[in-house]
Design an enzyme around this catalytic site. Structure first.
Site, PDB file in Angstrom:
ATOM      1  CB  CYS A 167      -0.985  -0.024   1.163  1.00 51.46           C
ATOM      2  SG  CYS A 167      -2.287   1.230   1.003  1.00 51.46           S
TER       3      CYS A 167
ATOM      4  CG  HIS B  26      -3.657  -3.158   3.278  1.00 52.81           C
ATOM      5  ND1 HIS B  26      -2.592  -2.688   4.026  1.00 52.81           N
ATOM      6  CD2 HIS B  26      -4.236  -2.074   2.723  1.00 52.81           C
ATOM      7  CE1 HIS B  26      -2.541  -1.363   3.929  1.00 52.81           C
ATOM      8  NE2 HIS B  26      -3.522  -0.969   3.149  1.00 52.81           N
TER       9      HIS B  26
ATOM     10  CD  GLU C  77      -1.063  -5.382   5.613  1.00 53.23           C
ATOM     11  OE1 GLU C  77      -1.072  -4.151   5.749  1.00 53.23           O
ATOM     12  OE2 GLU C  77      -1.073  -5.936   4.481  1.00 53.23           O
TER      13      GLU C  77
END
Length: 273
Positions: free
Chosen positions: A113, A199, A201
């Site tokens: 990002c 993302h 994560e």
């Protein structure tokens, strides 16, 4: 590159309260992801969450601390609420550090990002606000052939949380994918760097906290909030029908225009009275 694999996680922001309470910081969020990924390789004698993976975290936003290059094999640049195109001293320092890493050929670069955008800026391409607005929650990414090769699947859905984009691919970079609102969803140079705008994560809890907080702060209006919340859960999103998913994935221009109708001669038959 052989284990131990030493990855320095460059923290570019601080998570919101709930996420911080569970993970400590974005370093903790990525540590959970990377350790799970190492275990999924099913090579415990080589690399796992217990062996062969050395993760360190560095606060590059507030403390502006960086790892000695001799002590690391890769850097991972996290997301951030900040703008990668701003000229705040710590952001300029981060861009210069990434340029230094890119100038050598041993240490690898991972950008997520904001980190993806920092890499784009360090490589000399335009990074700025997107004319298409926010891209939020679970979003499909159309993969290129290289993207399919690397991710081992024909398509990819990732959590997104951005309104800034990398406008073009730097010279020498392989394209990984695109979405309706973002042409540059991932960049790759073999043995040097990999970045993603989304993302990997994030999970439903993290995304929901971000959406609700930004709605409370007035950053997201009601329409954007409701749309993002409808796609905050990866499993529910993937279970949507084709019509519902097409509606969610369409750009504003596509939603405001009539569909293009295509026919073939064999589909019609004219009958005279």
């Amino acid at each position: 590159m052989k284990p131990p694999l030493r990855i320095a996680i460059l923290e570019c922001d601080t998570p919101l309260d709930q996420t911080r309470g569970k993970y400590g910081g974005y370093g903790g969020v990525f540590k959970a992801l990377l350790e799970a990924g190492a275990d999924a390789l099913e090579q415990p004698d080589l690399i796992s969450s217990r062996k062969g993976l050395e993760l360190t975290t560095w606060d590059v936003e507030k403390a502006e601390t960086y790892p000695p290059l001799a002590d690391i094999d890769a850097i991972l640049i996290t997301g951030s609420r900040n703008n990668a195109f701003d000229n705040k001293p710590w952001i300029i320092k981060l861009v210069d550090f990434v340029k230094k890493i890119l100038a050598q050929d041993r240490i690898r670069v991972i950008g997520v990002c904001f980190g993806h955008q920092i890499v784009g800026r360090a490589m000399g391409v335009k990074v700025n606000r997107s004319d298409a607005g926010w891209e939020t929650a679970v979003t499909p990414v159309d993969l290129t052939e290289k993207g399919k090769e690397l991710f081992k699947q024909s398509s990819l859905s990732l959590h997104q949380m951005h309104r800034d984009i990398v406008y073009e691919y730097p010279e020498g970079v392989e394209q990984l994918g695109h979405s309706p609102r973002c042409k540059v969803q991932g960049m790759y140079i073999k043995g040097r760097l990999i970045t993603v705008q989304g993302h990997p994560e994030f999970n439903e809890e993290i995304v929901t906290e971000l959406i609700e907080t930004r709605h409370e702060q007035g950053i997201f209006n009601d329409t954007l909030y409701e749309d993002a919340m409808s796609r905050g859960d990866m499993e529910s999103y993937l279970m949507l029908g084709h019509h519902a998913r097409a509606k969610l994935e369409a750009s504003k221009q596509e939603l405001d225009s009539l569909p293009v109708l295509k026919t073939k001669k064999k589909w019609t038959k004219k009958i005279h009275p």
